[in-house]
Design a protein around this motif. Structure first.
Motif, short mmCIF file in Angstrom:
data_model
loop_
_atom_site.label_atom_id
_atom_site.label_comp_id
_atom_site.label_asym_id
_atom_site.label_seq_id
_atom_site.Cartn_x
_atom_site.Cartn_y
_atom_site.Cartn_z
N GLU A 97 0.82 -1.21 0.00
CA GLU A 97 0.00 0.00 0.00
C GLU A 97 0.86 1.26 0.00
O GLU A 97 0.53 2.25 -0.67
CB GLU A 97 -0.95 -0.01 1.19
CG GLU A 97 -2.07 -1.02 1.05
CD GLU A 97 -2.92 -1.19 2.30
OE1 GLU A 97 -2.56 -0.63 3.37
OE2 GLU A 97 -3.95 -1.88 2.21
N ALA A 98 1.97 1.23 0.76
CA ALA A 98 2.88 2.39 0.79
C ALA A 98 3.53 2.60 -0.57
O ALA A 98 3.68 3.74 -1.03
CB ALA A 98 3.93 2.20 1.87
N LEU A 99 3.92 1.51 -1.23
CA LEU A 99 4.51 1.64 -2.57
C LEU A 99 3.47 2.17 -3.55
O LEU A 99 3.76 3.04 -4.37
CB LEU A 99 5.05 0.28 -3.04
CG LEU A 99 6.29 -0.24 -2.30
CD1 LEU A 99 6.59 -1.67 -2.73
CD2 LEU A 99 7.48 0.67 -2.52
N TRP A 100 2.27 1.63 -3.49
CA TRP A 100 1.21 2.05 -4.40
C TRP A 100 0.89 3.54 -4.20
O TRP A 100 0.70 4.28 -5.17
CB TRP A 100 -0.04 1.21 -4.17
CG TRP A 100 -1.14 1.54 -5.13
CD1 TRP A 100 -2.23 2.32 -4.89
CD2 TRP A 100 -1.24 1.12 -6.49
NE1 TRP A 100 -3.01 2.40 -6.01
CE2 TRP A 100 -2.42 1.68 -7.01
CE3 TRP A 100 -0.45 0.33 -7.31
CZ2 TRP A 100 -2.82 1.47 -8.32
CZ3 TRP A 100 -0.86 0.12 -8.61
CH2 TRP A 100 -2.02 0.69 -9.10
N ALA A 101 0.86 3.99 -2.94
CA ALA A 101 0.57 5.39 -2.65
C ALA A 101 1.61 6.33 -3.24
O ALA A 101 1.33 7.49 -3.52
CB ALA A 101 0.48 5.60 -1.14
N ARG A 102 2.80 5.81 -3.46
CA ARG A 102 3.88 6.62 -4.05
C ARG A 102 4.04 6.36 -5.54
O ARG A 102 5.03 6.75 -6.13
CB ARG A 102 5.18 6.34 -3.31
CG ARG A 102 5.19 7.00 -1.95
CD ARG A 102 6.24 6.42 -1.05
NE ARG A 102 6.21 7.01 0.27
CZ ARG A 102 5.35 6.72 1.22
NH1 ARG A 102 4.41 5.84 1.01
NH2 ARG A 102 5.40 7.30 2.40
N ASN A 103 3.06 5.68 -6.14
CA ASN A 103 3.09 5.36 -7.57
C ASN A 103 4.33 4.57 -7.97
O ASN A 103 4.84 4.70 -9.08
CB ASN A 103 2.99 6.63 -8.43
CG ASN A 103 1.61 7.20 -8.40
OD1 ASN A 103 0.63 6.48 -8.29
ND2 ASN A 103 1.52 8.51 -8.46
#
Length: 130
Positions: A97-103
């Motif tokens: 989720e943290a990676l996804w939030a940072r694209n």
């Protein structure tokens, strides 16, 4: 906790089987060890990251964020890889989720028959190679 500090201070590096010798720390003890050694020389930081990876200590938000920063931005590919693996094993959903939030994204570019793995700061962008 003292054995962790002694192992890191002595520069024992990867000569130890941390999981078997050092045991388990609480999140507070892990924070203490991390805060004491996160600014140390690169070899000691690498050893600290290895300890975190193999021992799977519970991490506070502060420790998790420190690891996440290393996973994305450390200058050494080896430290980024260890931090990435540690976060993946400790809490894959939170890490994803943290990676996804940072694209964040990764993929392969083919050079002949061999893939060149690429990861990026944004989906579709290229930030570095693995």
């Amino acid at each position: 906790m003292a054995q962790f500090e002694h192992a890191l201070s002595a520069g024992l590096g990867d000569d130890l089987t941390y999981e078997e010798i050092l045991g388990q720390l609480s999140a507070d003890e892990a924070d203490t060890v991390i805060s004491q050694f996160k600014g140390a020389n690169p070899d000691t930081v690498s050893s600290l990251l290895t300890m975190l990876m193999v021992s799977r200590w519970p991490l506070s938000d502060e420790a998790w964020n420190w690891l996440f920063e290393i996973a994305l931005n450390d200058e050494a590919e080896s430290r980024r890889a260890v931090a990435f693996c540690t976060l993946t094993h400790l809490d894959p959903r939170r890490f994803g989720e943290a990676l996804w939030a940072r694209n964040w994204a990764w993929g392969a570019i083919w050079r002949g028959a061999d893939p060149l793995w690429v990861f990026g700061a944004d989906r579709g962008g290229q930030r570095g190679t693995v």
